[in-house]
Design an enzyme around this catalytic site. Sequence first.
Site, PDB file in Angstrom:
ATOM      1  NE  ARG A  60      -1.553  -2.387   2.857  1.00 35.56           N
ATOM      2  CZ  ARG A  60      -1.844  -3.641   2.607  1.00 35.56           C
ATOM      3  NH1 ARG A  60      -3.027  -3.957   2.185  1.00 35.56           N
ATOM      4  NH2 ARG A  60      -0.966  -4.604   2.804  1.00 35.56           N
ATOM      5  CB  THR A  61       3.301   2.533   2.470  1.00 40.42           C
ATOM      6  OG1 THR A  61       2.478   2.033   3.522  1.00 40.42           O
ATOM      7  CG2 THR A  61       3.864   3.877   2.858  1.00 40.42           C
ATOM      8  CE  LYS A  88      25.983  -4.786  -6.402  1.00 38.82           C
ATOM      9  NZ  LYS A  88      26.185  -3.951  -7.585  1.00 38.82           N
ATOM     10  NE  ARG A 110       7.073   0.823   5.217  1.00 43.92           N
ATOM     11  CZ  ARG A 110       5.853   0.286   5.135  1.00 43.92           C
ATOM     12  NH1 ARG A 110       5.715  -0.969   4.745  1.00 43.92           N
ATOM     13  NH2 ARG A 110       4.794   1.000   5.438  1.00 43.92           N
ATOM     14  CG  HIS A 138       3.272   4.008   8.837  1.00 39.01           C
ATOM     15  ND1 HIS A 138       3.410   4.838   7.743  1.00 39.01           N
ATOM     16  CD2 HIS A 138       2.842   2.819   8.349  1.00 39.01           C
ATOM     17  CE1 HIS A 138       3.075   4.182   6.644  1.00 39.01           C
ATOM     18  NE2 HIS A 138       2.725   2.946   6.986  1.00 39.01           N
TER      19      HIS A 138
END
Length: 317
Positions: A60-61, A88, A110, A138
Amino acid sequence: MRQRSSGSGLLGIEDLTRDEIQSILDRARDFQPRGDETFRRLELLRGKMVVNLFFEASTRTRTSFEIAARRLGADAVSITAQASSVTKGESLVDTLNTLAAMRPDAIIMRHASSGAPHFLQRYLDTPIINAGDGTHEHPTQALLDARTILDRGARLENLKVVIIGDIAHSRVARSNVYLLSRFGSRIVLCGPASLLPRELTQIAPGVTLTNDMDEAIRDADVIMMLRVQLERQHEASFPVNEYFQFYGLRLEHLRLAKPDVIVMHPGPINRGREISSEVADSQRSAILNQVENGIAVRMAVLERVLLGAREHAVANH
Ligand code: NCD
C-alpha cells in the site's frame, strides 16, 4: 556532509501541531476523487522528482506514494533494498548521500530501524518523508486513518478509539496515539500483556491499556485492528494458536461498540488471525477507504513538503 538544523520533510506525527495536522487533512480532501472518477491528474509538482527507498516490504504505502507523486505531475522512482547496493555492503548514510547527489526533491523512506530517517535527516538537506521506521512512527498512515474517520462522519475530538493487537511492534499505533490525542480523543490499547508497552500511556493522559477485548470495545467509536508482526519478534511472546480466540475481531464484538462503529486496519490483513472475514467485509469496515485515502493524504503531504507549508489556492474545486 552538512549538519542540518531542522528537517522540512515529515518524520513523525510527534513533530506536528494540531493545526498542521488539520491543514494536511483538509488539503487531502481536495484531492479525493469525486464519485466514480479516479484521482485527478494535476501539474502542481511538475518538474519535481521523488525517490521511494524501501528497505522493508510494502504494498500500500509504496504504491500510493508513487501514484500520489505522479498524479501531482512529479517524477517518482522506486528502489527496494534487495535491488540496491545495500546488499553490497554500502552504509545507509552512503546510500542516502548517493541518492541525494541525484538531486531528488524528497526521499520517501521505510526502514526496519526506529529513528533511521531522523538520524539521516541530520546529515541530509533533501527532505525525508518517513514511510515507517521500525516500531516507531508511520505518520502518513495515521493521517490517512484520521481522514477516513472524518469521511465516515465522525469528528476527531472526544472519540473512544480502541487499538487492538500487537501494540508493542506497531508504528501505526504510536502515530495514531500522537494524532488522536492531539484532538482530545480517548485511546484504549488492547492486547496480550507482552504486547502492550506501558510507555505509550505517557504520551497523553487519555491513553489507557487493557487485556480485556470486550471491555476495550464497549462503546467504542472506532476499532483499529493490527497485524501481529511476527517478523519483529525473535520468538512469539504469547500463544499464537489461541490469538484469534482472545484478540481476533468477530461480528459479536461489534454489538458492544457504538452502532455506527468504524472498523479499521492498516493492512496487510490476516483473515482469521486478527480479524474475521465477516467483519473485514462488513458495512462497518473502512479498510478499503483507508487504502484510497492513502493516495489523497500522500498527495497533500508531498505538496506540503515539496512546495512548503503555505496556503494553496490552486486545485481547489
Ligand atoms: C503497516 C506497516 O508497515 O507499518 N502497514 C502499512 O503500512 N499499511 C502495518 C503492518 O505491516 O502490519
